[in-house]
Design a protein around this motif. Structure first.
Motif, PDB file in Angstrom:
ATOM      1  N   LEU A 126       0.769  -1.227  -0.146  1.00 55.54           N
ATOM      2  CA  LEU A 126      -0.030   0.121  -0.007  1.00 55.54           C
ATOM      3  C   LEU A 126       0.780   1.211  -0.095  1.00 55.54           C
ATOM      4  O   LEU A 126       0.617   2.073  -0.858  1.00 55.54           O
ATOM      5  N   PHE A 127       1.691   1.269   1.016  1.00 58.84           N
ATOM      6  CA  PHE A 127       2.739   2.310   0.862  1.00 58.84           C
ATOM      7  C   PHE A 127       3.512   2.656  -0.490  1.00 58.84           C
ATOM      8  O   PHE A 127       3.662   3.693  -0.803  1.00 58.84           O
ATOM      9  N   MET A 128       4.028   1.625  -0.868  1.00 59.66           N
ATOM     10  CA  MET A 128       5.050   1.517  -2.200  1.00 59.66           C
ATOM     11  C   MET A 128       4.259   1.857  -3.345  1.00 59.66           C
ATOM     12  O   MET A 128       4.564   2.789  -4.146  1.00 59.66           O
ATOM     13  N   GLU A 129       2.753   1.725  -3.306  1.00 58.65           N
ATOM     14  CA  GLU A 129       1.783   2.181  -4.398  1.00 58.65           C
ATOM     15  C   GLU A 129       1.625   3.627  -4.479  1.00 58.65           C
ATOM     16  O   GLU A 129       1.533   4.184  -5.422  1.00 58.65           O
ATOM     17  N   TYR A 130       1.312   3.943  -3.313  1.00 61.01           N
ATOM     18  CA  TYR A 130       0.968   5.658  -3.059  1.00 61.01           C
ATOM     19  C   TYR A 130       2.207   6.372  -2.434  1.00 61.01           C
ATOM     20  O   TYR A 130       1.724   7.500  -2.283  1.00 61.01           O
ATOM     21  N   ARG A 131       3.254   5.713  -2.608  1.00 56.00           N
ATOM     22  CA  ARG A 131       4.372   6.536  -1.883  1.00 56.00           C
ATOM     23  C   ARG A 131       4.686   8.020  -2.805  1.00 56.00           C
ATOM     24  O   ARG A 131       4.760   8.852  -1.983  1.00 56.00           O
ATOM     25  N   GLU A 132       4.613   7.947  -3.661  1.00 55.67           N
ATOM     26  CA  GLU A 132       4.901   9.257  -4.429  1.00 55.67           C
ATOM     27  C   GLU A 132       3.565  10.394  -4.320  1.00 55.67           C
ATOM     28  O   GLU A 132       4.013  11.384  -4.040  1.00 55.67           O
ATOM     29  N   ALA A 133       2.710   9.797  -4.255  1.00 45.68           N
ATOM     30  CA  ALA A 133       1.305  10.692  -4.147  1.00 45.68           C
ATOM     31  C   ALA A 133       1.523  11.199  -2.465  1.00 45.68           C
ATOM     32  O   ALA A 133       1.245  12.456  -2.376  1.00 45.68           O
ATOM     33  N   ILE A 134       1.758  10.481  -1.544  1.00 41.66           N
ATOM     34  CA  ILE A 134       1.837  10.652  -0.126  1.00 41.66           C
ATOM     35  C   ILE A 134       2.854  11.701   0.086  1.00 41.66           C
ATOM     36  O   ILE A 134       2.607  13.018   0.491  1.00 41.66           O
ATOM     37  N   ILE A 135       4.123  11.544  -0.672  1.00 43.16           N
ATOM     38  CA  ILE A 135       5.080  12.553  -0.363  1.00 43.16           C
ATOM     39  C   ILE A 135       4.805  13.942  -1.130  1.00 43.16           C
ATOM     40  O   ILE A 135       5.044  14.843  -0.440  1.00 43.16           O
ATOM     41  N   SER A 136       4.331  13.733  -2.313  1.00 44.79           N
ATOM     42  CA  SER A 136       3.997  14.942  -2.922  1.00 44.79           C
ATOM     43  C   SER A 136       2.843  15.853  -2.247  1.00 44.79           C
ATOM     44  O   SER A 136       3.089  17.024  -2.309  1.00 44.79           O
ATOM     45  N   VAL A 137       1.784  15.265  -2.019  1.00 41.06           N
ATOM     46  CA  VAL A 137       0.660  15.886  -1.109  1.00 41.06           C
ATOM     47  C   VAL A 137       1.146  16.360   0.174  1.00 41.06           C
ATOM     48  O   VAL A 137       1.153  17.451   0.664  1.00 41.06           O
ATOM     49  N   GLY A 138       2.229  15.563   0.978  1.00 36.37           N
ATOM     50  CA  GLY A 138       2.605  15.734   2.150  1.00 36.37           C
ATOM     51  C   GLY A 138       3.635  16.988   1.920  1.00 36.37           C
ATOM     52  O   GLY A 138       3.592  17.958   2.942  1.00 36.37           O
ATOM     53  N   VAL A 139       4.474  17.221   1.087  1.00 34.35           N
ATOM     54  CA  VAL A 139       5.350  18.562   0.793  1.00 34.35           C
ATOM     55  C   VAL A 139       4.441  19.885   0.675  1.00 34.35           C
ATOM     56  O   VAL A 139       4.712  20.629   1.234  1.00 34.35           O
ATOM     57  N   VAL A 140       3.402  19.550  -0.437  1.00 34.61           N
ATOM     58  CA  VAL A 140       2.570  20.632  -0.534  1.00 34.61           C
ATOM     59  C   VAL A 140       1.794  21.249   0.752  1.00 34.61           C
ATOM     60  O   VAL A 140       1.840  22.367   0.816  1.00 34.61           O
TER      61      VAL A 140
END
Length: 159
Positions: A126-140
């Motif tokens: 789950l984390f590997m699938e959405y990792r980039e999205a989580i990081i992108s949204v988290g930084v924003v």
């Protein structure tokens, strides 16, 4: 099952550390981003240095521990400085966001040291699938949180 327990313990420690310190997510999230950037630069050399000391005999685990420490170190330092939340709801939301972002950054180094199976494999996938999205949204969201934070001097002047 062991991997799920370790991830749960790490998540609980991250959440409680951020919640008890009352620090805002913006600065902590950007500190995690800085730590992740530095860990990618130092990944090979830092693992070799720790493995050569003999503190952790297995080089793979030494590399995973080293990368995890480098990712978390800037945020750990900022847990003692910076802007604070005033409400418990803000603290809980900020702590949750910090925990999710930190796990997104840490899931890859942790996977080097832990064999994921069962529930742990599901969490990892789950984390590997959405990792980039989580990081992108988290930084924003972290940057947006910094924009909504008022310096103490301005807040006191308006009263």
């Amino acid at each position: 099952m062991v991997a799920a327990g370790v991830l749960g313990a790490i998540a609980m420690a991250l959440f409680l550390g951020a919640y008890w310190s009352k620090r805002r997510f913006g600065l902590l999230g950007l500190a995690l981003t800085a730590g992740a950037t530095v860990s990618t630069i130092w990944s090979y050399n830092a693992g070799l240095v720790i493995a050569s000391t003999g503190l952790i005999p297995d080089a793979t685990i030494a590399n995973a521990v080293t990368l995890s420490i480098i990712v978390l170190l800037p945020a750990a330092v900022l847990l003692f400085h910076g802007y604070r939340y005033k409400t418990a709801i803000g603290r809980a939301i900020g702590s949750f966001l910090f925990t999710v972002l930190a796990l997104a950054f840490l899931i890859e180094p942790i996977s080097y040291a832990l064999p994921f199976d069962g529930v742990g494999a599901d969490i990892y996938a789950l984390f590997m699938e959405y990792r980039e999205a989580i990081i992108s949204v988290g930084v924003v969201v972290a940057v947006a949180d910094l924009f909504f934070t008022k310096p103490v001097a301005l807040r006191d002047r308006k009263k």
